[in-house]
Motif scaffolding. Structure first.
Motif, PDB file in Angstrom:
ATOM      1  N   SER A   1      -9.546   5.311 -11.940  1.00  0.00           N
ATOM      2  CA  SER A   1      -9.759   6.353 -12.942  1.00  0.00           C
ATOM      3  C   SER A   1      -8.410   7.014 -13.185  1.00  0.00           C
ATOM      4  O   SER A   1      -7.932   7.791 -12.368  1.00  0.00           O
ATOM      5  CB  SER A   1     -10.788   7.365 -12.430  1.00  0.00           C
ATOM      6  OG  SER A   1     -11.380   8.050 -13.516  1.00  0.00           O
ATOM      7  N   LYS A   2      -7.784   6.682 -14.269  1.00  0.00           N
ATOM      8  CA  LYS A   2      -6.435   7.165 -14.573  1.00  0.00           C
ATOM      9  C   LYS A   2      -6.498   8.015 -15.827  1.00  0.00           C
ATOM     10  O   LYS A   2      -7.418   7.859 -16.633  1.00  0.00           O
ATOM     11  CB  LYS A   2      -5.505   5.972 -14.839  1.00  0.00           C
ATOM     12  CG  LYS A   2      -5.438   4.966 -13.702  1.00  0.00           C
ATOM     13  CD  LYS A   2      -4.554   5.486 -12.590  1.00  0.00           C
ATOM     14  CE  LYS A   2      -4.574   4.566 -11.395  1.00  0.00           C
ATOM     15  NZ  LYS A   2      -3.785   5.105 -10.287  1.00  0.00           N
TER      16      LYS A   2
ATOM     17  N   MET B   1     -12.325   5.663  -7.844  1.00  0.00           N
ATOM     18  CA  MET B   1     -11.188   6.498  -7.415  1.00  0.00           C
ATOM     19  C   MET B   1      -9.852   5.812  -7.686  1.00  0.00           C
ATOM     20  O   MET B   1      -8.889   6.445  -8.087  1.00  0.00           O
ATOM     21  CB  MET B   1     -11.276   6.758  -5.918  1.00  0.00           C
ATOM     22  CG  MET B   1     -11.783   8.124  -5.582  1.00  0.00           C
ATOM     23  SD  MET B   1     -11.707   8.366  -3.791  1.00  0.00           S
ATOM     24  CE  MET B   1      -9.964   8.735  -3.526  1.00  0.00           C
TER      25      MET B   1
ATOM     26  N   HIS C   1      -2.591  -2.388 -13.723  1.00  0.00           N
ATOM     27  CA  HIS C   1      -1.461  -2.865 -14.530  1.00  0.00           C
ATOM     28  C   HIS C   1      -1.942  -3.339 -15.904  1.00  0.00           C
ATOM     29  O   HIS C   1      -1.317  -3.079 -16.922  1.00  0.00           O
ATOM     30  CB  HIS C   1      -0.750  -4.014 -13.830  1.00  0.00           C
ATOM     31  CG  HIS C   1       0.074  -3.583 -12.657  1.00  0.00           C
ATOM     32  ND1 HIS C   1       0.612  -4.460 -11.762  1.00  0.00           N
ATOM     33  CD2 HIS C   1       0.447  -2.362 -12.236  1.00  0.00           C
ATOM     34  CE1 HIS C   1       1.291  -3.791 -10.836  1.00  0.00           C
ATOM     35  NE2 HIS C   1       1.198  -2.523 -11.107  1.00  0.00           N
TER      36      HIS C   1
ATOM     37  N   ILE D   1      -5.133  -3.013  -8.275  1.00  0.00           N
ATOM     38  CA  ILE D   1      -3.778  -2.774  -8.784  1.00  0.00           C
ATOM     39  C   ILE D   1      -3.533  -3.649 -10.009  1.00  0.00           C
ATOM     40  O   ILE D   1      -2.984  -3.212 -11.016  1.00  0.00           O
ATOM     41  CB  ILE D   1      -2.713  -3.112  -7.726  1.00  0.00           C
ATOM     42  CG1 ILE D   1      -2.803  -2.136  -6.563  1.00  0.00           C
ATOM     43  CG2 ILE D   1      -1.313  -3.053  -8.337  1.00  0.00           C
ATOM     44  CD1 ILE D   1      -1.893  -2.508  -5.419  1.00  0.00           C
TER      45      ILE D   1
ATOM     46  N   LYS E   1      -3.005  -0.352 -17.967  1.00  0.00           N
ATOM     47  CA  LYS E   1      -1.820   0.460 -18.285  1.00  0.00           C
ATOM     48  C   LYS E   1      -1.020  -0.201 -19.398  1.00  0.00           C
ATOM     49  O   LYS E   1      -0.549   0.470 -20.322  1.00  0.00           O
ATOM     50  CB  LYS E   1      -0.962   0.617 -17.031  1.00  0.00           C
ATOM     51  CG  LYS E   1       0.305   1.432 -17.200  1.00  0.00           C
ATOM     52  CD  LYS E   1      -0.023   2.906 -17.310  1.00  0.00           C
ATOM     53  CE  LYS E   1       1.155   3.831 -17.104  1.00  0.00           C
ATOM     54  NZ  LYS E   1       2.339   3.554 -17.899  1.00  0.00           N
TER      55      LYS E   1
ATOM     56  N   ASN F   1      -7.080  13.537  -5.860  1.00  0.00           N
ATOM     57  CA  ASN F   1      -7.625  12.576  -4.902  1.00  0.00           C
ATOM     58  C   ASN F   1      -6.527  12.015  -4.014  1.00  0.00           C
ATOM     59  O   ASN F   1      -6.705  11.816  -2.811  1.00  0.00           O
ATOM     60  CB  ASN F   1      -8.347  11.432  -5.632  1.00  0.00           C
ATOM     61  CG  ASN F   1      -9.715  11.867  -6.160  1.00  0.00           C
ATOM     62  OD1 ASN F   1     -10.321  12.791  -5.641  1.00  0.00           O
ATOM     63  ND2 ASN F   1     -10.194  11.189  -7.193  1.00  0.00           N
TER      64      ASN F   1
ATOM     65  N   ALA G   1      -8.523  -3.647   1.634  1.00  0.00           N
ATOM     66  CA  ALA G   1      -7.138  -3.824   1.180  1.00  0.00           C
ATOM     67  C   ALA G   1      -7.056  -4.896   0.092  1.00  0.00           C
ATOM     68  O   ALA G   1      -6.307  -4.762  -0.871  1.00  0.00           O
ATOM     69  CB  ALA G   1      -6.237  -4.193   2.351  1.00  0.00           C
TER      70      ALA G   1
ATOM     71  N   GLU H   1       0.842  -1.206   0.000  1.00  0.00           N
ATOM     72  CA  GLU H   1       0.000   0.000   0.000  1.00  0.00           C
ATOM     73  C   GLU H   1       0.874   1.252   0.000  1.00  0.00           C
ATOM     74  O   GLU H   1       0.575   2.240  -0.676  1.00  0.00           O
ATOM     75  CB  GLU H   1      -0.930   0.030   1.230  1.00  0.00           C
ATOM     76  CG  GLU H   1      -2.065  -0.990   1.203  1.00  0.00           C
ATOM     77  CD  GLU H   1      -3.360  -0.451   0.566  1.00  0.00           C
ATOM     78  OE1 GLU H   1      -3.480   0.775   0.377  1.00  0.00           O
ATOM     79  OE2 GLU H   1      -4.248  -1.270   0.228  1.00  0.00           O
TER      80      GLU H   1
ATOM     81  N   ASP I   1      -8.305  -3.462  -3.067  1.00  0.00           N
ATOM     82  CA  ASP I   1      -7.259  -2.587  -3.615  1.00  0.00           C
ATOM     83  C   ASP I   1      -6.202  -3.397  -4.363  1.00  0.00           C
ATOM     84  O   ASP I   1      -5.756  -3.007  -5.442  1.00  0.00           O
ATOM     85  CB  ASP I   1      -6.582  -1.794  -2.487  1.00  0.00           C
ATOM     86  CG  ASP I   1      -7.436  -0.608  -2.045  1.00  0.00           C
ATOM     87  OD1 ASP I   1      -8.488  -0.385  -2.677  1.00  0.00           O
ATOM     88  OD2 ASP I   1      -7.051   0.074  -1.092  1.00  0.00           O
ATOM     89  N   GLU I   2      -5.783  -4.520  -3.789  1.00  0.00           N
ATOM     90  CA  GLU I   2      -4.763  -5.345  -4.444  1.00  0.00           C
ATOM     91  C   GLU I   2      -5.258  -5.805  -5.820  1.00  0.00           C
ATOM     92  O   GLU I   2      -4.511  -5.844  -6.787  1.00  0.00           O
ATOM     93  CB  GLU I   2      -4.416  -6.575  -3.588  1.00  0.00           C
ATOM     94  CG  GLU I   2      -3.629  -6.273  -2.320  1.00  0.00           C
ATOM     95  CD  GLU I   2      -2.104  -6.352  -2.505  1.00  0.00           C
ATOM     96  OE1 GLU I   2      -1.649  -6.932  -3.516  1.00  0.00           O
ATOM     97  OE2 GLU I   2      -1.390  -5.829  -1.634  1.00  0.00           O
TER      98      GLU I   2
END
Lengths: 504, 504
Positions: free
Chosen positions: B201-202, B198, B134, B130, B137, A399, B123, A127, B126-127
């Motif tokens: 959003s890139k 949040m 990737h 990610i 991206k 953000n 958490a 994190e 979130d992982e």
């Protein structure tokens, strides 16, 4: 990962002396070119203790023109630093465009050591590495060259190095019991380092792993890599500028959105603009809220809870007057109003968020931004002062910034003061008639007014992308100044109350 | 975040009919331009049930030329899909360059619902986000336009919508008890959705939040946004190509690294190349390991543990012979050798990792890559077939890919078969003398040989950046074919053994 940095690579003194003069000349030449460029160079040194991080930074400082370099190393945060979000100190020290910044014991230091000492789990380290990735990405997106060197030593080489330092009376002081303690945790350290490198080696911020055992080899690699990287980046930036210019005259002219979309209600048009408070009611409520604010703020000050207030809104929406009603309830030493106008020269030489980071104040204080970082997605977007890419990625950057403010325990409120176009016109006319208010009205105000629709779209997007549970926007119906002032004060008090509860 | 999508925006039938013909023409024109372009468009539809995700995808399919669009929706993974890492099915379905892919219940579906149902923590969500970041991206870096629509309905509007569907006998079947269950969890859903947006959003993959209550408004926004986004991306890609061309002729000619750096030992030169196994010893050890492999593989097959083997190495290092010794111990139905040469036309129209993802095989099988995704950081880097940016970011993309393979419980081994330049020369000469081996030797082999130094540097970097605890490289001293074969077989057996233990 580190096998390739335990090969015993060496450069003799003669070899090094033979290439040194030319390498040095080239580095100075690169530095000279860099001074004219529109980006900074951010060098991070990480790695095993004793692998030569400091010596390498020292040599770079010796070889280059020190007027255009800064070197920073971090230990325990100072009082000043602990009062702010953890990244405040790194933002503060960022080199400006044209300069080189060298960072030792940088933003990687704490996550790595906390993991090695078992104070955080792998997921928690991850994190924190995400935050680092966001930080470096924001800088790289802004043009910075981010270059990271990981200095490696094998376990055996580290032992040898520490012993050697210890045996020489001149350097023995450099070796502390902590160094030996770290040496015993070598395997843990290297395991965590591998994960750290894997998670943060990105195309725009690559880790270069350097065998650190031989000083002259290490110097040769770092200096040469640096020279090549800066040179390539100078070329890349020039090419990118051409694209930006290219994109300003797109092949396909941008068509305006069809009217059936532009005429739709916005988040602003849905506000009930008839809300009002008359004289007595207003005075009573204002006094109530001011008294409440005063009490709450004293408690916040005692507890070291900071408050960050953001004011955005139409020209003549009454930001200034509202802010004054707020600050009247506070002691002048406890708050700071930051009026945001065009950035200074110093600020223009940095990432656009830099000038807001620098103003975050110490624990228990109130920082009031009269206009803010939202300029990026409002005026800069509408006026075309930045590229589409830049304002689009700003939502994520904002953000992330606000998340850090809130995580640090600060109270954050964001206000959009809304008035109708008719009310604005009335206020403009009034201003132009009253002599002591004429200074407030500029040609720009009239020009902005013509772009009302474009601003409304931008406000709508802004709320959509940045009004979150942790940092919500408060839209204020400000045709009535009295209503607006009381609503703002009450919102601040409610937020402070909630923040104080959380901080218990 | 969602306030701005609960405003009751509407487009009447007349209004819509008035703009529809032109909008449709423009979309077809954009699609025609896109067909010539070198990137795909990836559209993700997410949002609240009943907010019109499907209908919007349907309209897009109706209005555009269906030969150049694909639509995919995902439910529970099929057997085929469960056997592979979770992202396999998404990679498989990616649109090729020039096409538009629409994704419903996409890669966002499972993390969001798992969070809403409390099966994963914040958490953990979130992982998983990610990983999504990737993924998107990597596609965007490769040029793809990634555009995401979040269709929103207020709680009230969702209820109304479900009721309306239920009341009409023709649509009642669309509403299931699950829909009502979800409706009850609306607040949880929206909370998790906010975090999801949040975090993902890139700048290169922005979420557009769309008010979904009125179908014609929703269509107008999506179609118009899509048209503008594709148009802008077409222009952006053209400008980017100019930069790429610009960067090929850098202002500053690249200087070769100084000799004191190029002459350093590499990870390869540190290998003990005298290691050997003679006849009897070899035969015995080979038989032992083959028997072991055979037994272990049968167990792996029963348990559904897949094996992925990667072979890289110098020309004539003996990859083919080693692979044959391995496959001899297996049943032909259980393994697949994938020889990697130049990509096919179909493969060139995709991200470079696509052709490796597609070959991951079903549970319990062995997939052997004779050359692999490492071509990106070896031959493509050395020969300049891709940009510096592309091979530099490939390290991260590869680590991510391999992490997914290992996380799915597959066993992964990577071998670099090393021979000395002298040994290679001897083998080349031998090949040119023996008639039935002449086909193996090409002009390219001789050309590659001249770039030995550049390849050695690339191999060193590759090991440095991609030899990790979860996916280590095994460097094989292959001047002795016997030694190499036994070492490879033993390494595979050891890894299988360890993998089987973990899968218990």
């Amino acid at each position: 990962m580190f096998e390739a940095a335990e090969l015993g690579r060496k450069v003799t003194r003669e070899e090094f002396d033979a290439i040194a003069p030319q390498l040095r000349t080239e580095l100075l030449e690169v530095q000279r070119r860099l001074r004219e460029a529109d980006f900074p160079v951010i060098i991070v040194f990480g790695g095993v203790d004793g692998a030569g991080k400091n010596e390498t930074a020292n040599l770079l400082n010796e070889w280059m023109d020190p007027r255009w370099t800064v070197t920073r190393a971090y230990s325990r945060p100072s009082d000043e630093e602990s009062d702010r979000p953890p990244f405040w100190r790194f933002w503060r020290d960022l080199p400006s465009k044209g300069k080189i910044g060298m960072f030792l014991s940088s933003w990687y230091h704490a996550p790595l050591l906390d993991r090695v000492h078992g104070q955080i789990s792998v997921a928690e380290m991850d994190e924190r590495l995400i935050r680092i990735n966001h930080f470096e990405k924001a800088l790289a997106d802004d043009g910075a060259l981010v270059i990271k060197f990981w200095m490696h030593l094998s376990k055996k080489a580290q032992k040898k190095r520490l012993k050697k330092l210890e045996d020489d009376p001149l350097t023995a002081w450099q070796v502390t019991p902590v160094d030996w303690e770290h040496w015993k945790m070598y395997d843990k350290f290297v395991g965590a380092a591998e994960r750290l490198i894997m998670q943060t080696s990105k195309g725009h911020a690559l880790w270069h792993i350097v065998e650190g055992a031989d000083a002259r080899y290490r110097y040769s690699v770092v200096l040469n890599t640096l020279k090549d990287a800066i040179t390539a980046h100078l070329d890349r930036r020039e090419a990118q500028k051409k694209v930006a210019a290219e994109l300003k005259k797109p092949k396909t002219a941008k068509k305006p959105a069809p009217e059936i979309l532009t005429k739709q209600p916005s988040i602003l048009s849905s506000l009930d603009m008839t809300q009002n408070l008359d004289g007595d009611d207003y005075n009573q409520k204002l006094q109530e809220q001011r008294a409440r604010l005063s009490t709450l703020h004293r408690r916040a000050k005692d507890k070291g809870v900071s408050t960050v207030l953001v004011f955005e809104g139409w020209d003549a929406a009454g930001k200034g007057g509202t802010i004054r009603r707020l600050t009247n309830a506070l002691n002048a030493r406890d708050y700071q109003v930051i009026p945001i106008a065009a950035p200074t020269e110093e600020e223009r030489a940095q990432h656009y968020l830099w000038r807001f980071w620098r103003h975050l104040s110490r624990a228990g204080r109130v920082t009031i931004f009269d206009r803010s970082w939202y300029g990026r997605v409002l005026v800069e977007r509408v006026e075309g002062f930045c590229t589409d890419d830049a304002w689009q990625r700003a939502y994520g950057e904002i953000n992330d910034f606000e998340e850090q403010i809130v995580e640090a325990g600060h109270v954050l409120c964001k206000f959009w003061l809304h008035i109708t176009p008719e009310e604005q016109l009335a206020r403009f006319n009034q201003r132009s008639e009253i002599e002591y208010k004429q200074w407030k009205l500029t040609d720009e105000d009239w020009r902005n007014r013509e772009k009302w629709g474009a601003y409304e779209t931008a406000v709508n997007h802004m709320v959509e992308q940045t009004s979150t549970q942790i940092a919500p926007w408060t839209l204020v119906e400000a045709n009535s100044k009295t209503w607006a002032r009381v609503k703002v004060l009450r919102t601040v008090c409610d937020a402070l109350e909630a923040g104080l509860k959380k901080s218990k």
